[in-house]
Motif scaffolding. Structure first.
Motif, PDB file in Angstrom:
ATOM      1  N   LYS A   1       0.811  -1.222   0.000  1.00 54.78           N
ATOM      2  CA  LYS A   1       0.000   0.000   0.000  1.00 54.78           C
ATOM      3  C   LYS A   1       0.842   1.269   0.000  1.00 54.78           C
ATOM      4  CE  LYS A   1      -4.007  -2.046   2.319  1.00 54.78           C
ATOM      5  NZ  LYS A   1      -4.821  -2.079   3.564  1.00 54.78           N
ATOM      6  N   ILE A   2       2.117   1.166   0.408  1.00 59.01           N
ATOM      7  CA  ILE A   2       2.954   2.366   0.477  1.00 59.01           C
ATOM      8  C   ILE A   2       4.015   2.390  -0.631  1.00 59.01           C
ATOM      9  CG2 ILE A   2       2.619   2.569   2.979  1.00 59.01           C
ATOM     10  CD1 ILE A   2       5.554   1.555   3.278  1.00 59.01           C
ATOM     11  N   ILE A   3       3.950   1.418  -1.545  1.00 58.47           N
ATOM     12  CA  ILE A   3       4.945   1.308  -2.614  1.00 58.47           C
ATOM     13  C   ILE A   3       4.321   1.662  -3.963  1.00 58.47           C
ATOM     14  CG2 ILE A   3       6.262  -0.359  -3.987  1.00 58.47           C
ATOM     15  CD1 ILE A   3       7.056  -1.757  -1.483  1.00 58.47           C
ATOM     16  N   GLY A   4       5.054   2.426  -4.754  1.00 53.51           N
ATOM     17  CA  GLY A   4       4.733   2.609  -6.163  1.00 53.51           C
ATOM     18  C   GLY A   4       5.800   1.898  -6.970  1.00 53.51           C
ATOM     19  N   LEU A   5       5.403   1.083  -7.948  1.00 51.54           N
ATOM     20  CA  LEU A   5       6.350   0.252  -8.691  1.00 51.54           C
ATOM     21  C   LEU A   5       6.288   0.557 -10.181  1.00 51.54           C
ATOM     22  CD1 LEU A   5       8.326  -2.177  -8.889  1.00 51.54           C
ATOM     23  CD2 LEU A   5       6.300  -3.658  -9.074  1.00 51.54           C
ATOM     24  N   VAL A   6       7.454   0.792 -10.768  1.00 47.38           N
ATOM     25  CA  VAL A   6       7.578   0.923 -12.223  1.00 47.38           C
ATOM     26  C   VAL A   6       8.458  -0.221 -12.708  1.00 47.38           C
ATOM     27  CG1 VAL A   6       8.264   2.385 -14.155  1.00 47.38           C
ATOM     28  CG2 VAL A   6       7.416   3.432 -12.048  1.00 47.38           C
ATOM     29  N   PRO A   7       7.874  -1.314 -13.193  1.00 46.82           N
ATOM     30  CA  PRO A   7       8.683  -2.447 -13.665  1.00 46.82           C
ATOM     31  C   PRO A   7       9.399  -2.091 -14.965  1.00 46.82           C
ATOM     32  CG  PRO A   7       6.373  -2.854 -14.109  1.00 46.82           C
ATOM     33  CD  PRO A   7       6.435  -1.571 -13.321  1.00 46.82           C
ATOM     34  N   GLN A   8      10.335  -2.930 -15.346  1.00 37.45           N
ATOM     35  CA  GLN A   8      11.099  -2.679 -16.568  1.00 37.45           C
ATOM     36  C   GLN A   8      10.181  -2.641 -17.788  1.00 37.45           C
ATOM     37  OE1 GLN A   8      14.427  -5.315 -16.984  1.00 37.45           O
ATOM     38  NE2 GLN A   8      15.414  -4.055 -18.512  1.00 37.45           N
ATOM     39  N   ASP A   9       9.209  -3.532 -17.817  1.00 39.98           N
ATOM     40  CA  ASP A   9       8.211  -3.550 -18.892  1.00 39.98           C
ATOM     41  C   ASP A   9       6.828  -3.607 -18.267  1.00 39.98           C
ATOM     42  OD1 ASP A   9       9.969  -3.732 -21.284  1.00 39.98           O
ATOM     43  OD2 ASP A   9      10.583  -5.612 -20.331  1.00 39.98           O
ATOM     44  N   SER A  10       5.969  -2.666 -18.656  1.00 40.16           N
ATOM     45  CA  SER A  10       4.610  -2.603 -18.110  1.00 40.16           C
ATOM     46  C   SER A  10       3.615  -3.029 -19.183  1.00 40.16           C
ATOM     47  CB  SER A  10       4.288  -1.178 -17.644  1.00 40.16           C
ATOM     48  OG  SER A  10       5.180  -0.759 -16.636  1.00 40.16           O
ATOM     49  N   ASP A  11       2.588  -3.724 -18.743  1.00 41.78           N
ATOM     50  CA  ASP A  11       1.496  -4.103 -19.640  1.00 41.78           C
ATOM     51  C   ASP A  11       0.277  -3.232 -19.349  1.00 41.78           C
ATOM     52  OD1 ASP A  11       2.796  -6.188 -21.007  1.00 41.78           O
ATOM     53  OD2 ASP A  11       2.411  -7.573 -19.354  1.00 41.78           O
ATOM     54  N   PHE A  12      -0.406  -2.807 -20.406  1.00 42.59           N
ATOM     55  CA  PHE A  12      -1.592  -1.967 -20.263  1.00 42.59           C
ATOM     56  C   PHE A  12      -2.709  -2.529 -21.141  1.00 42.59           C
ATOM     57  CE2 PHE A  12       2.172   0.767 -19.834  1.00 42.59           C
ATOM     58  CZ  PHE A  12       1.966   1.316 -18.581  1.00 42.59           C
ATOM     59  N   TYR A  13      -3.928  -2.079 -20.888  1.00 42.22           N
ATOM     60  CA  TYR A  13      -5.059  -2.416 -21.756  1.00 42.22           C
ATOM     61  C   TYR A  13      -5.004  -1.495 -22.968  1.00 42.22           C
ATOM     62  CZ  TYR A  13      -6.916  -4.972 -17.742  1.00 42.22           C
ATOM     63  OH  TYR A  13      -7.086  -5.842 -16.701  1.00 42.22           O
ATOM     64  N   ASP A  14      -4.715  -2.067 -24.130  1.00 42.18           N
ATOM     65  CA  ASP A  14      -4.503  -1.257 -25.330  1.00 42.18           C
ATOM     66  C   ASP A  14      -5.734  -0.470 -25.759  1.00 42.18           C
ATOM     67  OD1 ASP A  14      -1.891  -2.019 -25.486  1.00 42.18           O
ATOM     68  OD2 ASP A  14      -2.166  -3.490 -27.101  1.00 42.18           O
ATOM     69  N   ASN A  15      -6.942  -0.966 -25.400  1.00 46.35           N
ATOM     70  CA  ASN A  15      -8.152  -0.289 -25.851  1.00 46.35           C
ATOM     71  C   ASN A  15      -8.650   0.775 -24.869  1.00 46.35           C
ATOM     72  OD1 ASN A  15      -8.885  -2.075 -23.894  1.00 46.35           O
ATOM     73  ND2 ASN A  15     -10.741  -2.827 -24.926  1.00 46.35           N
ATOM     74  N   ARG A  16      -7.875   1.017 -23.805  1.00 48.59           N
ATOM     75  CA  ARG A  16      -8.216   2.092 -22.867  1.00 48.59           C
ATOM     76  C   ARG A  16      -7.393   3.331 -23.200  1.00 48.59           C
ATOM     77  NH1 ARG A  16     -10.811   1.653 -17.928  1.00 48.59           N
ATOM     78  NH2 ARG A  16     -11.416  -0.422 -17.247  1.00 48.59           N
ATOM     79  N   SER A  17      -7.948   4.488 -22.913  1.00 45.25           N
ATOM     80  CA  SER A  17      -7.156   5.708 -23.019  1.00 45.25           C
ATOM     81  C   SER A  17      -6.256   5.806 -21.792  1.00 45.25           C
ATOM     82  CB  SER A  17      -8.073   6.938 -23.083  1.00 45.25           C
ATOM     83  OG  SER A  17      -8.711   7.143 -21.828  1.00 45.25           O
ATOM     84  N   ALA A  18      -5.237   6.664 -21.890  1.00 42.22           N
ATOM     85  CA  ALA A  18      -4.322   6.846 -20.755  1.00 42.22           C
ATOM     86  C   ALA A  18      -5.085   7.336 -19.532  1.00 42.22           C
ATOM     87  CB  ALA A  18      -3.222   7.829 -21.130  1.00 42.22           C
ATOM     88  N   LEU A  19      -5.996   8.278 -19.736  1.00 37.22           N
ATOM     89  CA  LEU A  19      -6.763   8.816 -18.600  1.00 37.22           C
ATOM     90  C   LEU A  19      -7.661   7.742 -17.996  1.00 37.22           C
ATOM     91  CD1 LEU A  19      -7.662  11.105 -16.779  1.00 37.22           C
ATOM     92  CD2 LEU A  19      -9.306  11.803 -18.549  1.00 37.22           C
ATOM     93  N   SER A  20      -8.335   6.962 -18.847  1.00 33.79           N
ATOM     94  CA  SER A  20      -9.197   5.892 -18.355  1.00 33.79           C
ATOM     95  C   SER A  20      -8.399   4.873 -17.555  1.00 33.79           C
ATOM     96  CB  SER A  20      -9.908   5.211 -19.529  1.00 33.79           C
ATOM     97  OG  SER A  20     -10.597   4.052 -19.095  1.00 33.79           O
TER      98      SER A  20
END
Length: 283
Positions: free
Chosen positions: A51-70
């Motif tokens: 809950k207190i950690i923010g993580l930026v992995p070397q490679d991140s996966d996202f939902y391609d059909n979502r906008s960045a804001l969504s």
């Protein structure tokens, strides 16, 4: 690490950097030892630590059909932000990472660098106490690197502790206050950024000497402040020194007294990259 550090984590491929990050973020269970974060034991308080950690992995996966804001709003809700706060924080962070004009575009159209920016924005939602980044500047252009560096400094001034694993040694040199070097799963060097260059010496003095001979080399090598010497060519020698004072006049005087004729004398401090290479060579 101390609270408030920006800690640079260096190592060659396969040294154990990404494995360490997976352990610190609870994605791997250690086979031995303990992981203590903010006075909590990962073994039995992993959910509170996450809950207190923010993580930026070397490679991140996202939902391609979502906008960045969504995507940001969705992730904000997963972090227990209400809809209003999730939206406000998402817009603010997308602006900060340089995605203001692309926040309504589908992520599937994003470049690698844009996805890296989005991953950093996502990790900063709800302003974690500890931010862990694995190769955060990979794929970013110089403008993007500068933006991210300024962003990390901004959050660090707000008492966020930051852990950065990277191969970009010059980038770490410009942002970190402490550096650790890992080799084959073990920390082999660790110090303040201003001291890490001194793993072997304060710097290297390149001296061009006519009539350079073994006698002169031995005289230089036996000086108490000389760590080592390297013969670069028939008439040029690198002298690695460890001293708080300027030793060039003393070295020059000894060379002249022994019939050497100096035609070049240049001093350079060791870069973080030099220190890194020297430390891994020693192991």
């Amino acid at each position: 690490m101390e609270r408030g550090d920006i800690y640079g984590f260096l190592g060659q491929n396969g040294a154990g950097k990404t494995t360490t990050i997976k352990l610190l973020s609870g994605l791997l269970i250690p086979s031995d030892g303990k992981i203590i974060i903010d006075c909590m034991d990962m073994g039995n308080e992993s959910e509170n630590i996450k809950k207190i950690i923010g993580l930026v992995p070397q490679d991140s996966d996202f939902y391609d059909n979502r906008s960045a804001l969504s995507h940001m709003q969705y992730y904000g809700r997963l972090k227990d932000l209400n809809k209003k706060d999730a939206t406000e924080q998402s817009i603010t962070l997308l602006n900060k990472v340089g995605l203001k004009d692309a926040m309504h575009e589908n992520i599937g159209h994003f470049s690698h660098g844009m996805k890296k920016r989005l991953g950093i924005a996502q990790a900063l939602l709800k302003e974690p106490k500890i931010l862990i980044l694995d190769e955060p500047t990979n794929g970013l252009d110089p403008v993007g690197i500068k933006q991210i560096r300024e962003l990390l400094n901004e959050y660090n001034k707000r008492d966020m502790t930051i852990f950065i694993s990277s191969h970009n040694l010059l980038e770490l040199q410009g942002i970190c206050n402490r550096v650790g070097i890992i080799n084959d799963g073990k920390i082999i060097a660790e110090d303040k950024i201003e001291n890490i260059r001194h793993l072997e010496s304060n710097g290297v003095i390149t001296i061009g000497i006519y009539n350079l001979n073994p006698k002169i080399i031995n005289i230089i090598r036996n000086l108490k402040f000389v760590v080592k010497t390297e013969l670069k060519s028939e008439n040029v020698i690198d002298v690695f020194v460890n001293s708080k004072k300027d030793v060039k006049p003393e070295i020059n005087k000894l060379i002249v007294e022994n019939n050497g004729h100096v035609f070049k004398l240049i001093e350079n401090s060791l870069s973080l990259e030099d220190a890194f290479i020297n430390a891994t060579k020693m192991h």
